[in-house]
Motif scaffolding. Structure first.
Motif, PDB file in Angstrom:
ATOM      1  N   ASP A 243     -29.384   7.098   8.039  1.00 22.99           N
ATOM      2  CA  ASP A 243     -29.820   7.310   9.212  1.00 22.99           C
ATOM      3  C   ASP A 243     -29.128   6.178  10.061  1.00 22.99           C
ATOM      4  O   ASP A 243     -28.323   6.819  11.151  1.00 22.99           O
ATOM      5  CB  ASP A 243     -31.359   7.174   9.382  1.00 22.99           C
ATOM      6  N   GLN A 244     -29.036   4.917   9.700  1.00 26.46           N
ATOM      7  CA  GLN A 244     -28.386   4.010  10.495  1.00 26.46           C
ATOM      8  C   GLN A 244     -26.883   4.229  10.725  1.00 26.46           C
ATOM      9  O   GLN A 244     -26.155   4.039  11.793  1.00 26.46           O
ATOM     10  CB  GLN A 244     -28.767   2.579  10.116  1.00 26.46           C
ATOM     11  N   ALA A 245     -26.259   4.546   9.539  1.00 30.19           N
ATOM     12  CA  ALA A 245     -24.926   4.967   9.692  1.00 30.19           C
ATOM     13  C   ALA A 245     -24.541   6.536  10.516  1.00 30.19           C
ATOM     14  O   ALA A 245     -23.322   6.351  11.355  1.00 30.19           O
ATOM     15  CB  ALA A 245     -24.407   5.389   8.026  1.00 30.19           C
ATOM     16  N   LEU A 246     -25.492   7.196  10.394  1.00 25.27           N
ATOM     17  CA  LEU A 246     -25.222   8.549  11.099  1.00 25.27           C
ATOM     18  C   LEU A 246     -25.300   8.233  12.727  1.00 25.27           C
ATOM     19  O   LEU A 246     -24.624   8.581  13.461  1.00 25.27           O
ATOM     20  CB  LEU A 246     -26.468   9.417  10.684  1.00 25.27           C
ATOM     21  N   ASN A 247     -26.378   7.143  12.927  1.00 20.48           N
ATOM     22  CA  ASN A 247     -26.617   6.936  14.544  1.00 20.48           C
ATOM     23  C   ASN A 247     -25.593   6.130  14.947  1.00 20.48           C
ATOM     24  O   ASN A 247     -25.114   6.423  16.050  1.00 20.48           O
ATOM     25  CB  ASN A 247     -27.905   6.214  14.415  1.00 20.48           C
ATOM     26  N   ARG A 248     -24.868   5.245  14.112  1.00 20.65           N
ATOM     27  CA  ARG A 248     -23.930   4.408  14.601  1.00 20.65           C
ATOM     28  C   ARG A 248     -22.366   5.055  14.540  1.00 20.65           C
ATOM     29  O   ARG A 248     -21.428   4.568  14.939  1.00 20.65           O
ATOM     30  CB  ARG A 248     -23.995   3.090  13.899  1.00 20.65           C
ATOM     31  N   GLY A 249     -22.287   6.228  13.750  1.00 22.30           N
ATOM     32  CA  GLY A 249     -21.100   6.800  13.629  1.00 22.30           C
ATOM     33  C   GLY A 249     -20.185   5.954  12.383  1.00 22.30           C
ATOM     34  O   GLY A 249     -18.929   6.018  12.549  1.00 22.30           O
ATOM     35  N   VAL A 250     -21.084   5.552  11.568  1.00 25.30           N
ATOM     36  CA  VAL A 250     -20.368   4.440  10.551  1.00 25.30           C
ATOM     37  C   VAL A 250     -19.660   5.513   9.512  1.00 25.30           C
ATOM     38  O   VAL A 250     -20.357   6.262   8.991  1.00 25.30           O
ATOM     39  CB  VAL A 250     -21.183   3.518  10.074  1.00 25.30           C
TER      40      VAL A 250
ATOM     41  N   THR B 118     -11.798  23.924   2.639  1.00 25.22           N
ATOM     42  CA  THR B 118     -11.268  24.075   4.052  1.00 25.22           C
ATOM     43  C   THR B 118      -9.962  23.100   4.203  1.00 25.22           C
ATOM     44  O   THR B 118      -9.487  22.742   3.139  1.00 25.22           O
ATOM     45  CB  THR B 118     -12.233  23.281   4.873  1.00 25.22           C
ATOM     46  N   ASP B 119      -9.516  23.174   5.456  1.00 21.60           N
ATOM     47  CA  ASP B 119      -8.611  22.190   5.909  1.00 21.60           C
ATOM     48  C   ASP B 119      -8.826  21.036   6.437  1.00 21.60           C
ATOM     49  O   ASP B 119      -8.322  20.258   7.074  1.00 21.60           O
ATOM     50  CB  ASP B 119      -7.629  22.991   6.755  1.00 21.60           C
ATOM     51  N   GLY B 120     -10.106  20.474   6.026  1.00 22.75           N
ATOM     52  CA  GLY B 120     -10.844  19.353   6.564  1.00 22.75           C
ATOM     53  C   GLY B 120     -10.305  17.982   5.908  1.00 22.75           C
ATOM     54  O   GLY B 120      -9.358  18.132   5.129  1.00 22.75           O
ATOM     55  N   LEU B 121     -11.064  16.799   5.841  1.00 23.43           N
ATOM     56  CA  LEU B 121     -10.691  15.589   5.481  1.00 23.43           C
ATOM     57  C   LEU B 121     -10.489  15.622   3.754  1.00 23.43           C
ATOM     58  O   LEU B 121      -9.561  15.210   3.445  1.00 23.43           O
ATOM     59  CB  LEU B 121     -12.140  14.859   5.961  1.00 23.43           C
TER      60      LEU B 121
ATOM     61  N   GLY C  15     -24.693  20.308  10.942  1.00 24.22           N
ATOM     62  CA  GLY C  15     -23.392  19.783  11.087  1.00 24.22           C
ATOM     63  C   GLY C  15     -22.439  19.693   9.822  1.00 24.22           C
ATOM     64  O   GLY C  15     -21.489  19.140  10.294  1.00 24.22           O
ATOM     65  N   LEU C  16     -23.080  19.942   8.612  1.00 24.71           N
ATOM     66  CA  LEU C  16     -21.939  19.860   7.570  1.00 24.71           C
ATOM     67  C   LEU C  16     -21.569  21.067   7.084  1.00 24.71           C
ATOM     68  O   LEU C  16     -22.018  22.181   7.495  1.00 24.71           O
ATOM     69  CB  LEU C  16     -22.854  19.202   6.283  1.00 24.71           C
ATOM     70  N   ARG C  17     -20.417  21.082   6.365  1.00 27.60           N
ATOM     71  CA  ARG C  17     -19.734  22.206   5.926  1.00 27.60           C
ATOM     72  C   ARG C  17     -19.445  21.883   4.570  1.00 27.60           C
ATOM     73  O   ARG C  17     -19.156  20.910   4.165  1.00 27.60           O
ATOM     74  CB  ARG C  17     -18.476  22.635   6.650  1.00 27.60           C
ATOM     75  N   VAL C  18     -18.986  22.954   3.746  1.00 29.92           N
ATOM     76  CA  VAL C  18     -18.895  23.002   2.288  1.00 29.92           C
ATOM     77  C   VAL C  18     -17.361  22.769   2.261  1.00 29.92           C
ATOM     78  O   VAL C  18     -16.520  23.342   2.998  1.00 29.92           O
ATOM     79  CB  VAL C  18     -19.174  24.225   1.406  1.00 29.92           C
TER      80      VAL C  18
ATOM     81  N   GLU D 122     -18.828  17.780   4.206  1.00 32.86           N
ATOM     82  CA  GLU D 122     -18.257  16.866   5.142  1.00 32.86           C
ATOM     83  C   GLU D 122     -18.725  17.290   6.490  1.00 32.86           C
ATOM     84  O   GLU D 122     -18.757  18.601   6.657  1.00 32.86           O
ATOM     85  CB  GLU D 122     -16.696  16.756   5.008  1.00 32.86           C
ATOM     86  N   ASP D 123     -18.558  16.583   7.533  1.00 33.19           N
ATOM     87  CA  ASP D 123     -18.776  16.746   8.707  1.00 33.19           C
ATOM     88  C   ASP D 123     -17.429  16.866   9.436  1.00 33.19           C
ATOM     89  O   ASP D 123     -16.883  15.844   9.791  1.00 33.19           O
ATOM     90  CB  ASP D 123     -19.639  15.675   9.531  1.00 33.19           C
ATOM     91  N   PRO D 124     -17.170  18.144  10.052  1.00 35.79           N
ATOM     92  CA  PRO D 124     -15.779  18.021  10.589  1.00 35.79           C
ATOM     93  C   PRO D 124     -15.736  17.263  11.965  1.00 35.79           C
ATOM     94  O   PRO D 124     -14.463  17.250  12.470  1.00 35.79           O
ATOM     95  CB  PRO D 124     -15.438  19.533  10.744  1.00 35.79           C
ATOM     96  N   LEU D 125     -16.702  16.854  12.514  1.00 37.44           N
ATOM     97  CA  LEU D 125     -16.715  16.344  13.614  1.00 37.44           C
ATOM     98  C   LEU D 125     -16.773  14.553  13.553  1.00 37.44           C
ATOM     99  O   LEU D 125     -16.453  13.821  14.522  1.00 37.44           O
ATOM    100  CB  LEU D 125     -17.936  16.887  14.818  1.00 37.44           C
ATOM    101  N   GLN D 126     -16.508  14.145  12.508  1.00 32.22           N
ATOM    102  CA  GLN D 126     -16.643  12.827  12.256  1.00 32.22           C
ATOM    103  C   GLN D 126     -15.328  12.374  11.412  1.00 32.22           C
ATOM    104  O   GLN D 126     -14.676  13.145  10.742  1.00 32.22           O
ATOM    105  CB  GLN D 126     -17.822  12.369  11.456  1.00 32.22           C
ATOM    106  N   PRO D 127     -14.835  11.196  11.873  1.00 35.98           N
ATOM    107  CA  PRO D 127     -13.666  10.708  11.222  1.00 35.98           C
ATOM    108  C   PRO D 127     -13.685  10.539   9.759  1.00 35.98           C
ATOM    109  O   PRO D 127     -12.743  10.779   8.944  1.00 35.98           O
ATOM    110  CB  PRO D 127     -13.262   9.457  11.916  1.00 35.98           C
ATOM    111  N   TYR D 128     -14.866  10.234   9.128  1.00 44.77           N
ATOM    112  CA  TYR D 128     -15.317  10.099   7.741  1.00 44.77           C
ATOM    113  C   TYR D 128     -16.687  10.083   7.419  1.00 44.77           C
ATOM    114  O   TYR D 128     -17.482   9.083   7.687  1.00 44.77           O
ATOM    115  CB  TYR D 128     -14.600   8.673   7.093  1.00 44.77           C
ATOM    116  N   LEU D 129     -17.052  11.277   7.144  1.00 44.78           N
ATOM    117  CA  LEU D 129     -18.413  11.484   6.763  1.00 44.78           C
ATOM    118  C   LEU D 129     -18.320  12.641   5.524  1.00 44.78           C
ATOM    119  O   LEU D 129     -18.078  13.687   5.830  1.00 44.78           O
ATOM    120  CB  LEU D 129     -19.316  12.044   7.888  1.00 44.78           C
TER     121      LEU D 129
END
Length: 206
Positions: free
Chosen positions: A64-71, A118-121, A147-150, A163-170
Motif C-alpha cells: 500500500d505504501q509503495a502504491l501510494n508513493r509510486g515506488v 502484451t507489449d508492456g514492461l 488497474g492491472l493487466r495480464v 503489470e500496471d501499464p500506467l506505472q514505470p515499474y509495477l
C-alpha cells in the motif's frame, strides 16, 4: 540480485511492522512464501490452511505504501498474488483442477513455458517469443485487480504475470526469477527495478 545491480537490500520482518514508517525505501521486492489468507479477498478457505497473518499484514502495508508513493515494486509468486489482492483481485486457491497441459509438479528448474501477452514492461524485459520458467506455487491469480493487466500466462491459460501499464515499474510474476539468475533475461527483472528506483530517487531529489 539487488546488490549486484547497485542497490542496498533491506529485509523487513513482521516483527518490524510497527517500525515501518521509519524505513525509507526506493523500491520493493515482495517474495514467495505461504498462501494468502482468503479472507483478504472475501472468500472461504478451499484448502488446508497454511497462512501467515502477520506477514500478510506487513506486506499489505508495504505494498500500500509503495502504491501510494509510486515506488517500483516486483512481486514474486506470493508477492504477485498479494499485489493483485491489494488491488481488489482474487486468487485460485488450488491449481490442480486447472492443469490440463502442464504438470502440477513444483520445480526450481525452468521446465514450464511462459507465453507473453502484451507489449508492456514484461515483454520489453524478456523479449518476444515464449520462454522457460520454473514453478513452486499451488495458487495463482484469478480475478485481475484494478488497474492491472495480464502480461503473461502458461499453456493452461493460468496467469503468470501482471503489470500496471500506467506505472514505470509495477510487476508481479508467478515464477521465481531469483532461482533463474543464470538466464540473462531473468536478471533483467531485477536490473530494471533498480534502474527505475534510482531514476525516481534522483528525480525526487532535484
Amino acid at each position: 540480485m539487488v546488490r549486484l545491480y547497485g542497490g542496498q537490500a533491506l529485509q523487513l520482518r513482521p516483527s518490524q511492522h510497527v517500525q515501518l514508517s521509519e524505513f525509507a525505501f526506493d523500491g520493493v521486492v515482495v517474495t514467495g512464501g505461504h498462501d494468502i489468507d482468503p479472507v483478504l479477498y472475501a472468500e472461504e478457505p478451499e484448502v488446508e490452511p497454511k497462512y501467515d497473518s502477520a506477514r500478510d499484514q506487513l506486506e499489505q502495508a508495504v505494498i500500500d505504501q509503495a502504491l501510494n508513493r509510486g515506488v517500483p515494486l516486483l512481486g514474486i509468486c506470493r508477492g504477485a498474488q498479494l499485489l493483485n489482492v491489494c488491488r481488489g483481485g482474487s486468487l485460485h486457491q488450488d491449481l490442480k483442477s486447472k492443469r490440463q497441459k502442464t504438470s502440477n509438479r513444483r520445480t526450481l528448474l525452468p521446465l514450464k513455458t511462459l507465453l507473453l501477452e502484451t507489449d508492456g514492461l514484461l515483454k520489453q524485459l524478456l523479449g518476444s517469443g515464449p520462454c522457460r520458467i520454473n514453478s513452486l506455487h499451488n495458487q495463482a491469480i484469478d480475478r485481475i485487480g484494478d488497474g492491472l493487466r495480464v502480461a503473461a500466462h502458461d499453456l493452461d491459460g493460468i496467469v503468470q504475470a501482471i503489470e500496471d501499464p500506467l506505472q514505470p515499474y509495477l510487476l508481479g510474476v508467478q515464477w521465481h526469477p531469483e532461482f533463474l539468475i543464470f538466464i540473462p533475461r531473468q536478471r533483467r527483472l531485477f536490473k530494471q527495478l533498480i534502474k527505475v528506483s534510482v531514476e525516481q530517487r534522483l528525480q525526487a531529489a532535484q
